[in-house]
Design a protein around this motif. Structure first.
Motif, PDB file in Angstrom:
ATOM      1  N   ARG A   1      -2.833  -2.751 -11.027  1.00  0.00           N
ATOM      2  CA  ARG A   1      -3.674  -2.575  -9.679  1.00  0.00           C
ATOM      3  C   ARG A   1      -2.774  -2.119  -8.582  1.00  0.00           C
ATOM      4  NH1 ARG A   1      -7.417  -7.940 -10.298  1.00  0.00           N
ATOM      5  NH2 ARG A   1      -8.799  -6.998 -11.818  1.00  0.00           N
ATOM      6  N   VAL A   2      -1.599  -2.823  -8.609  1.00  0.00           N
ATOM      7  CA  VAL A   2      -0.580  -2.615  -7.658  1.00  0.00           C
ATOM      8  C   VAL A   2      -0.117  -0.974  -7.664  1.00  0.00           C
ATOM      9  CG1 VAL A   2       1.496  -3.024  -6.286  1.00  0.00           C
ATOM     10  CG2 VAL A   2      -0.055  -4.638  -7.210  1.00  0.00           C
ATOM     11  N   ARG A   3       0.299  -0.448  -8.940  1.00  0.00           N
ATOM     12  CA  ARG A   3       0.710   0.676  -9.071  1.00  0.00           C
ATOM     13  C   ARG A   3      -0.386   1.621  -8.807  1.00  0.00           C
ATOM     14  NH1 ARG A   3       0.895   3.885 -13.948  1.00  0.00           N
ATOM     15  NH2 ARG A   3      -0.011   2.434 -15.340  1.00  0.00           N
ATOM     16  N   TYR A   4      -1.761   1.549  -9.263  1.00  0.00           N
ATOM     17  CA  TYR A   4      -2.703   2.620  -8.814  1.00  0.00           C
ATOM     18  C   TYR A   4      -2.927   2.658  -7.306  1.00  0.00           C
ATOM     19  CZ  TYR A   4      -3.447   3.441 -13.985  1.00  0.00           C
ATOM     20  OH  TYR A   4      -3.274   3.980 -15.064  1.00  0.00           O
ATOM     21  N   ALA A   5      -2.838   1.131  -6.856  1.00  0.00           N
ATOM     22  CA  ALA A   5      -3.067   1.287  -5.455  1.00  0.00           C
ATOM     23  C   ALA A   5      -2.166   2.274  -4.685  1.00  0.00           C
ATOM     24  CB  ALA A   5      -3.191  -0.058  -4.802  1.00  0.00           C
ATOM     25  N   LEU A   6      -0.759   2.098  -5.065  1.00  0.00           N
ATOM     26  CA  LEU A   6       0.606   2.930  -4.577  1.00  0.00           C
ATOM     27  C   LEU A   6       0.019   4.244  -4.533  1.00  0.00           C
ATOM     28  CD1 LEU A   6       3.533   0.918  -5.612  1.00  0.00           C
ATOM     29  CD2 LEU A   6       2.394   1.000  -3.548  1.00  0.00           C
ATOM     30  N   ILE A   7      -0.288   4.581  -6.127  1.00  0.00           N
ATOM     31  CA  ILE A   7      -0.581   6.140  -6.048  1.00  0.00           C
ATOM     32  C   ILE A   7      -1.678   6.806  -5.334  1.00  0.00           C
ATOM     33  CG2 ILE A   7      -1.572   7.717  -7.953  1.00  0.00           C
ATOM     34  CD1 ILE A   7      -0.198   5.932 -10.023  1.00  0.00           C
ATOM     35  N   ASN A   8      -2.708   5.906  -5.240  1.00  0.00           N
ATOM     36  CA  ASN A   8      -3.882   6.294  -4.309  1.00  0.00           C
ATOM     37  C   ASN A   8      -3.319   6.433  -2.908  1.00  0.00           C
ATOM     38  OD1 ASN A   8      -5.660   6.359  -6.714  1.00  0.00           O
ATOM     39  ND2 ASN A   8      -6.481   4.387  -6.249  1.00  0.00           N
ATOM     40  N   LEU A   9      -2.481   5.335  -2.482  1.00  0.00           N
ATOM     41  CA  LEU A   9      -2.200   5.503  -1.047  1.00  0.00           C
ATOM     42  C   LEU A   9      -1.235   6.874  -0.892  1.00  0.00           C
ATOM     43  CD1 LEU A   9      -0.803   1.881  -0.272  1.00  0.00           C
ATOM     44  CD2 LEU A   9      -2.493   2.892   0.871  1.00  0.00           C
ATOM     45  N   ARG A  10      -0.421   6.887  -1.671  1.00  0.00           N
ATOM     46  CA  ARG A  10       0.271   8.353  -1.536  1.00  0.00           C
ATOM     47  C   ARG A  10      -0.657   9.545  -1.434  1.00  0.00           C
ATOM     48  NH1 ARG A  10       5.287   8.119   0.168  1.00  0.00           N
ATOM     49  NH2 ARG A  10       6.281   6.330  -1.030  1.00  0.00           N
ATOM     50  N   LYS A  11      -1.808   9.546  -2.064  1.00  0.00           N
ATOM     51  CA  LYS A  11      -3.268  10.730  -2.037  1.00  0.00           C
ATOM     52  C   LYS A  11      -3.555  10.494  -0.647  1.00  0.00           C
ATOM     53  CE  LYS A  11      -3.953  10.690  -7.044  1.00  0.00           C
ATOM     54  NZ  LYS A  11      -5.006  10.041  -7.991  1.00  0.00           N
TER      55      LYS A  11
END
Length: 196
Positions: free
Chosen positions: A175-185
């Motif tokens: 969840r944290v990993r995908y959240a970071l990826i999404n934040l970048r987007k």
């Protein structure tokens, strides 16, 4: 067993293959975890540093900032080593400083704040970054919002987040990993630039 070289897996991951990343993590996790554990001799802390190391690796690979000089595992160990040093610096500083310690730790994963000592201007900028991040969180799914707040704003360890949310550490890391990826987007889409 997958015999592709690390450089090939990195290239595939950059092209969007999550499986390539999973193989890379699986291939090196024992070596990397042992490296971290023997420096700290604390399993929970070693787990946290291990997870933070891979998150930093993920962000760096996604941004295309990894250069192929040397072996991947040596680069990963260098990141882990720097995070361990940051942890001890932070621990020493917490004796003297209030909640700003967590603020510095929180943003270290984004590679935004280089120095640990902040003057008034830097503190204002840190607060601005925090405000920008808070605004961006609303674009994330609720479960990702929750883990980002718990990890980077409340300073909880991955184990504490897993206990708090009733999830496994792997689910929490995901969840944290995908959240970071999404934040970048989100940052790219909304042209938000987080700078020192």
């Amino acid at each position: 067993m997958n015999t592709q070289p690390d450089s090939r897996l990195i290239s595939e991951y950059r092209s969007g293959s999550e499986k390539a990343l999973a193989i890379l993590i699986e291939r090196h996790q024992k070596d990397l975890f042992s490296f971290i554990f023997y420096k700290l001799m604390d399993e929970d802390l070693a787990n946290d540093i291990f997870q933070d190391t891979f998150m930093k690796i993920i962000v760096t690979l996604k941004e295309g900032r990894y250069n192929e000089e040397g072996k991947f595992i040596l680069w990963a160990k260098r990141i882990a080593h720097n995070l361990i040093i940051d942890h001890f610096r932070l621990k020493a500083k917490q004796v003297k400083v209030s909640e700003t310690s967590y603020e510095n730790d929180e943003f270290s994963i984004f590679d935004l704040l280089a120095g640990k000592e902040e003057n008034i201007e830097e503190r204002l900028i840190s607060q601005q970054i925090k405000d920008d991040l808070t605004r961006m969180l609303v674009y994330l799914p609720e479960n990702q919002q929750e883990v980002i707040k718990l990890r980077f704003f409340d300073g909880l360890s991955f184990k504490e987040i897993a206990d708090h949310t009733g999830s496994s550490i792997n689910t929490t890391l995901g969840r944290v990993r995908y959240a970071l990826i999404n934040l970048r987007k989100i940052m790219e889409e909304h042209r938000i630039i987080l700078t020192r």
